[in-house]
Design an enzyme around this catalytic site. Sequence first.
Site, mmCIF file in Angstrom:
data_model
loop_
_atom_site.group_PDB
_atom_site.id
_atom_site.type_symbol
_atom_site.label_atom_id
_atom_site.label_comp_id
_atom_site.label_asym_id
_atom_site.label_seq_id
_atom_site.Cartn_x
_atom_site.Cartn_y
_atom_site.Cartn_z
ATOM 1 N N VAL A 1 1.844 2.594 -11.317
ATOM 2 C CA VAL A 1 2.018 3.585 -12.160
ATOM 3 C C VAL A 1 0.330 4.771 -12.078
ATOM 4 C CG1 VAL A 1 -0.324 2.577 -13.043
ATOM 5 C CG2 VAL A 1 1.545 4.149 -14.831
ATOM 6 N N TYR A 2 -0.847 4.325 -11.120
ATOM 7 C CA TYR A 2 -1.720 5.250 -11.130
ATOM 8 C C TYR A 2 -1.330 6.360 -10.235
ATOM 9 C CZ TYR A 2 -5.075 0.892 -10.454
ATOM 10 O OH TYR A 2 -5.223 0.026 -10.921
ATOM 11 N N SER A 3 -1.625 7.389 -10.901
ATOM 12 C CA SER A 3 -0.997 8.951 -11.204
ATOM 13 C C SER A 3 0.571 9.108 -10.908
ATOM 14 C CB SER A 3 -1.340 9.465 -9.652
ATOM 15 O OG SER A 3 -3.085 10.155 -9.596
ATOM 16 N N LEU A 4 1.067 7.767 -11.220
ATOM 17 C CA LEU A 4 3.047 7.427 -10.892
ATOM 18 C C LEU A 4 3.550 8.006 -9.908
ATOM 19 C CD1 LEU A 4 3.327 10.184 -14.531
ATOM 20 C CD2 LEU A 4 3.063 7.518 -14.245
#
Length: 332
Positions: free
Chosen positions: A60-63
């Site tokens: 999920v980090y920076s998608l």
Amino acid sequence: MEYVNLGRSGLKVSRLCLGCMSYGAPGNTAQPWSLGEDDSRPFFRRAFEAGINFFDTADVYSLGASEVLTGKLVRELMPRHQAVIATKVFNATTTDPGPNDTGLSRKHIMDAIDASLGRLGTDYVDLFIIHRFDRHTPIEETMEALHDTVKGGKVRYIGASTMYAHQFASMQHTAQINGWTRFVSMQNLYNMVWREEERDMNDFCQQTGVGLTPWAPLAGGFLATDWRKTRNQHSERARSGNSYSTKTYGTPEDYRVFDALSAVSERLGVPAAQIALAWLLNRPGVSAPIIGATKLAQLEDALAAPELHLSAADQQLLSDAYTPNRQLGMLR
């Protein structure tokens, strides 16, 4: 750099883990304050030079961009077998998720691990972490799916993050009675101003051989800078208005801890961040805190912490400043 076993597993990790949420795609909707490739590279290089072998990211980090960048920069620095790469599953990696794009269902876990491997550019993940507890999926389904990722060679170990102790105990018990893979790590919110995990979760992990890899060891910067002086303008993340930390910390009880920390910092002539991290490294069961940095000076402070010796008196003084806190970092 010292290396320790992650819990009772045979996996050896550096005492510090480089958290990679800060490295991804600047301006993205998830972490608009994150650094791009050129700005991130010096942090990975310095971590490598210092002996860090443990890198933590999440889908999920920076998608997803953080996984791409983490995989690329780790490959530049070391052979794959020398690195310990952790990523996470639970949240959606798109701004328009479908009904099966979140949670811990078998479908989402299997889809997510394949997507993460593709973004990381690797055949396996060393530590696959469930980002949260899923109240809407049977524990048996989740644990069997995680076990299958291990038996399928896509994952070496599994870990968990941020849940109630009874939920974690139920998941471990389910795995044990079925002969499935159990978690070797717990990545929970734990720092000098949030110690409620000591009541149940940390004690359970110590008794059962699960290593602790705390997130937000500096309480999102609260334990590094006096926010009363900066008026919450202490970082790009805070200025963006998208900061969990500035909405969480800052009670009178928190500042009581910070003031005790500042007093020790001034007397020893050592940055508060180093002392707060050294205190955490000395807590029972802690294997490797997740350190984040968007300035090289922040990383240098963190790297100095394992070498900092705090006297028993100073550790006690810092511990005594804490009073029981409210519930943070939990899903209701």
